[in-house]
Write an enzyme that holds these catalytic residues in place. Sequence first.
Site, PDB file in Angstrom:
ATOM      1  N   GLU A  86       3.786  42.092 -29.032  1.00 11.05           N
ATOM      2  CA  GLU A  86       3.172  40.775 -28.765  1.00 11.05           C
ATOM      3  C   GLU A  86       3.667  40.226 -27.425  1.00 11.05           C
ATOM      4  O   GLU A  86       4.866  40.048 -27.209  1.00 11.05           O
ATOM      5  CB  GLU A  86       3.492  39.802 -29.905  1.00 11.05           C
ATOM      6  CG  GLU A  86       2.681  38.532 -29.811  1.00 11.05           C
ATOM      7  CD  GLU A  86       2.863  37.626 -31.028  1.00 11.05           C
ATOM      8  OE1 GLU A  86       3.078  38.148 -32.141  1.00 11.05           O
ATOM      9  OE2 GLU A  86       2.786  36.404 -30.849  1.00 11.05           O
ATOM     10  N   LYS A 279       6.663  33.211 -39.510  1.00  5.47           N
ATOM     11  CA  LYS A 279       6.181  34.384 -38.753  1.00  5.47           C
ATOM     12  C   LYS A 279       6.772  34.338 -37.342  1.00  5.47           C
ATOM     13  O   LYS A 279       7.148  35.360 -36.777  1.00  5.47           O
ATOM     14  CB  LYS A 279       4.645  34.386 -38.732  1.00  5.47           C
ATOM     15  CG  LYS A 279       4.032  35.664 -38.180  1.00  5.47           C
ATOM     16  CD  LYS A 279       3.819  35.653 -36.678  1.00  5.47           C
ATOM     17  CE  LYS A 279       3.149  36.925 -36.198  1.00  5.47           C
ATOM     18  NZ  LYS A 279       3.032  36.981 -34.739  1.00  5.47           N
ATOM     19  N   ASP A 295      15.511  48.732 -41.142  1.00  8.32           N
ATOM     20  CA  ASP A 295      14.291  48.777 -41.955  1.00  8.32           C
ATOM     21  C   ASP A 295      13.635  47.384 -41.976  1.00  8.32           C
ATOM     22  O   ASP A 295      14.045  46.504 -42.735  1.00  8.32           O
ATOM     23  CB  ASP A 295      14.693  49.234 -43.363  1.00  8.32           C
ATOM     24  CG  ASP A 295      13.523  49.348 -44.310  1.00  8.32           C
ATOM     25  OD1 ASP A 295      12.448  48.798 -44.013  1.00  8.32           O
ATOM     26  OD2 ASP A 295      13.694  49.984 -45.370  1.00  8.32           O
ATOM     27  N   HIS A 392       0.984  31.559 -24.045  1.00 12.41           N
ATOM     28  CA  HIS A 392       0.525  32.782 -24.694  1.00 12.41           C
ATOM     29  C   HIS A 392      -0.533  33.483 -23.839  1.00 12.41           C
ATOM     30  O   HIS A 392      -0.461  34.686 -23.599  1.00 12.41           O
ATOM     31  CB  HIS A 392      -0.030  32.425 -26.069  1.00 12.41           C
ATOM     32  CG  HIS A 392      -0.309  33.608 -26.918  1.00 12.41           C
ATOM     33  ND1 HIS A 392       0.683  34.243 -27.631  1.00 12.41           N
ATOM     34  CD2 HIS A 392      -1.446  34.273 -27.163  1.00 12.41           C
ATOM     35  CE1 HIS A 392       0.165  35.262 -28.270  1.00 12.41           C
ATOM     36  NE2 HIS A 392      -1.136  35.304 -28.013  1.00 12.41           N
TER      37      HIS A 392
HETATM   38  C1  MEV Z   1       2.786  33.626 -32.922  1.00  9.12           C
HETATM   39  O1  MEV Z   1       3.089  34.998 -32.970  1.00  9.12           O
HETATM   40  C2  MEV Z   1       3.873  32.818 -33.590  1.00  9.12           C
HETATM   41  C3  MEV Z   1       3.593  31.325 -33.715  1.00  9.12           C
HETATM   42  O2  MEV Z   1       2.357  31.103 -34.372  1.00  9.12           O
HETATM   43  C4  MEV Z   1       4.740  30.727 -34.488  1.00  9.12           C
HETATM   44  C5  MEV Z   1       4.549  29.274 -34.854  1.00  9.12           C
HETATM   45  O3  MEV Z   1       3.410  28.824 -35.025  1.00  9.12           O
HETATM   46  O4  MEV Z   1       5.585  28.617 -35.066  1.00  9.12           O
HETATM   47  C6  MEV Z   1       3.492  30.689 -32.362  1.00  9.12           C
END
Ligand code: MEV
Length: 440
Positions: A86, A279, A295, A392
Amino acid sequence: MSNKTINGFSKLSKKEKINWLSQTFLKGNTRATDLLSLYWHEDIERQKRHDEFIENALSNFFLPFAIAPNFNIDGRIYAIPMVIEESSVIAAASNSAKFWLARGGFKTEIVSTIKSGQIHLNFSGEAQTLSSFFETHKEQLIRSVDELSQSMKKRGGGLIDLKLADESDALIDYYYIDARFNTADAMGANYINSCLETIAETFRVLASNYEGFSQEQQPEVVMSILSNYVPECLVRVTVSCPVSELAQEGHNGNDFAHKFVRAVDIAQTNPLRAVTHNKGIMNGVDAVVLATGNDFRAVEAGVHAYACREGRYKSLSKAKIDQDLFEFSMELPLALGTVGGLTKLHPMVGVAMSILQEPSAEELMKIVATAGLAQNFAAVRSLVTTGIQKGHMKMHLLNLLSQYNGSQTTKIAAVEHFKTHTISARSVAEFVASHQKNDD
Ligand code: MEV
């Protein structure tokens, strides 16, 4: 039977496997077939090492290996190796590392390092009978792994204790033996599973000779396996600074801190947000777990179960403001190893461990948790200020330019152009088309 199935595939040589695949599923797609061998390592011995990790290996699948420098963890400076696809993750981690470098760094603490495994049992007799059998033979069960534990004991680990749990109210006739372990610098999966299977076999033999069990009511071992839920293998990581030191683009420190805390509270309350919030944490965690040959599936499973420990899925991190001091922290269950498994087999894992100055498992827990909190800080900081897409898409621009086959000169021009224009798949495609046309 379909002519696309095969018996004895694993016995074929690598070239035969690729030929079969090419004739059966890649008909006419010579590019795909060629790429499989193009991605082999030119050094045959190195390639063999990778082939031996798994069955039916045909090729390699590259992911970028990067470092995020400038991490101050408990006063020690680290460059953290990360493996991830990513585009914005490394930039975010590096950014966060630098931000906290100037504000005292990350503080960590190992809360505990105990892992567990279970021997799952069926028993239809009286609970009391099973319990007295267990208590009478517990020492023998524990001693049954003495031989297996010799080298683990030398490293300070071993089986800590066994307990019998009665779950027959939840599931008819269900009991389990809970075994707790310390596995020192190993992740310990093989050691734990070998111990459990030995204890289970000892249990079976002892039970079959125990007079208290009737012939019809012999306890039965259903299965023996470690648990990837490790709430007692826990590390805590914290950053803090005066609110006034948090001033950001367009926000004074106080406004930013309150908005940040509010965003984390929302993730504590609303599972829809909590999953994405976590995430973001796992972006950092998984990247280091992968780079260090651990792992990541086990870590993922355990972490998300931990996020649900209060019966509702919640944010793993917490934020608060206490008398003008902003504090952001997280506790993470992490079963990691720096010896055994892939750690000595994958050459790039060796590189990662050297970059990290050969950490112990506890140090690695601290580093991984820090990468997670740093990533989370960077994501939430963007979300409550500029929005996530600005950074991003900036990082994603190069991927889009490659996707639309932008030449090197187009890429340079595009990076300049998109400093002041909105990046989208369409705008980049249009830019590439018009720029390359002008170039021709
Ligand atoms: C993207 O990989 C992760 C985010 O969505 C985490 C978040 O929203 O806190 C930017």
